[in-house]
Motif scaffolding. Sequence first.
Motif, PDB file in Angstrom:
ATOM      1  N   CYS A  35     -14.955  -5.100  26.245  1.00  0.00           N
ATOM      2  CA  CYS A  35     -15.006  -5.847  27.502  1.00  0.00           C
ATOM      3  C   CYS A  35     -13.678  -6.574  27.682  1.00  0.00           C
ATOM      4  O   CYS A  35     -13.198  -7.254  26.765  1.00  0.00           O
ATOM      5  CB  CYS A  35     -16.154  -6.847  27.501  1.00  0.00           C
ATOM      6  SG  CYS A  35     -16.113  -7.949  28.925  1.00  0.00           S
ATOM      7  N   ASN A  90     -13.014  -9.071  29.322  1.00  0.00           N
ATOM      8  CA  ASN A  90     -13.143 -10.524  29.439  1.00  0.00           C
ATOM      9  C   ASN A  90     -13.544 -11.200  28.119  1.00  0.00           C
ATOM     10  O   ASN A  90     -12.950 -12.187  27.726  1.00  0.00           O
ATOM     11  CB  ASN A  90     -14.161 -10.856  30.528  1.00  0.00           C
ATOM     12  CG  ASN A  90     -14.031 -12.276  31.008  1.00  0.00           C
ATOM     13  OD1 ASN A  90     -12.919 -12.746  31.257  1.00  0.00           O
ATOM     14  ND2 ASN A  90     -15.135 -12.960  31.134  1.00  0.00           N
ATOM     15  N   CYS A  91     -14.551 -10.650  27.438  1.00  0.00           N
ATOM     16  CA  CYS A  91     -15.052 -11.323  26.228  1.00  0.00           C
ATOM     17  C   CYS A  91     -14.853 -10.477  24.965  1.00  0.00           C
ATOM     18  O   CYS A  91     -15.284 -10.874  23.886  1.00  0.00           O
ATOM     19  CB  CYS A  91     -16.523 -11.682  26.397  1.00  0.00           C
ATOM     20  SG  CYS A  91     -17.600 -10.239  26.401  1.00  0.00           S
ATOM     21  N   CYS A  99     -18.544  -6.021  30.331  1.00  0.00           N
ATOM     22  CA  CYS A  99     -19.930  -6.003  29.835  1.00  0.00           C
ATOM     23  C   CYS A  99     -20.871  -6.568  30.901  1.00  0.00           C
ATOM     24  O   CYS A  99     -20.429  -7.206  31.853  1.00  0.00           O
ATOM     25  CB  CYS A  99     -20.037  -6.793  28.533  1.00  0.00           C
ATOM     26  SG  CYS A  99     -19.945  -8.571  28.749  1.00  0.00           S
ATOM     27  N   CYS A 138     -20.472 -10.381  31.603  1.00  0.00           N
ATOM     28  CA  CYS A 138     -19.294 -10.773  32.381  1.00  0.00           C
ATOM     29  C   CYS A 138     -19.397 -10.237  33.809  1.00  0.00           C
ATOM     30  O   CYS A 138     -18.920 -10.865  34.744  1.00  0.00           O
ATOM     31  CB  CYS A 138     -18.027 -10.300  31.688  1.00  0.00           C
ATOM     32  SG  CYS A 138     -17.780 -11.140  30.108  1.00  0.00           S
TER      33      CYS A 138
HETATM   34 ZN   LIG Z   1     -17.823  -9.416  28.527  1.00  0.00          ZN
END
Ligand SMILES: [Zn+2]
Length: 219
Positions: free
Chosen positions: A16, A18-19, A27, A30
């Motif tokens: 992902c 973002n995370c 994901c 997100c």
């Molecule tokens: Zn994520």
Amino acid sequence: MKLKDLLLELFFPSFCINCQRLGPALCQNCYHGLKFYFLQNKLQEIAPNLKEIYFDDLQIMAKFSGSIAKLLKALKYHDSKNIAPMLARMLWRHLVIPQVDLITFIPLHPYKLRVRGYNQCQEIALELGKLSGIAVKNLLLKKKNTKAQAQIKDQDERLRRMDDLFQVRNKYKNLIKNKIIIIIDDVITTGATLNAASKTLKEAGVKQVFALIIASKME
Ligand SMILES: [Zn+2]
């Protein structure tokens, strides 16, 4: 999952953006944190930037921030073509895809295309074409490299140069007469580029131009 995809996942796992969780480029968690615009009238918002507007409608999916910005940057600069299908599915889900004859996209200057290897807007357009069943055509040619363009300080001069930034490819000149067309761009800042492309299409006989944009940098 196809065998090829399964093998790719095994040997080149993705995370992902973002995370960093293992899995798709964004994901579920997100994805749910994203802020979409949901049909706000963006045409009104952009009007003060432009003398005359040549597109007929403008839908913007989200603000250029957070995960959307990360996805777009990865698609543009990090050779991550695989992000295009995800962004196209988001457009498909969060915007109203108008009934049109053709889908096109903002082209890259041929030099930039050679350097990057692909046009991120074309990749999104091709995926949207698959989802909607609408034909995607590379209608426009970009005649100048806009990097040089951005360095021109004088605004009038910049606008004058915008005027013949694009041209319709010869082989499509007949095809597009009286057609209704979607044009895809990844990011909108002032709308000037989109407007220049739309003007070129209208002057070539296109009936209506509907702009679909992933993200906006407008305040
Ligand atoms: Zn994520």
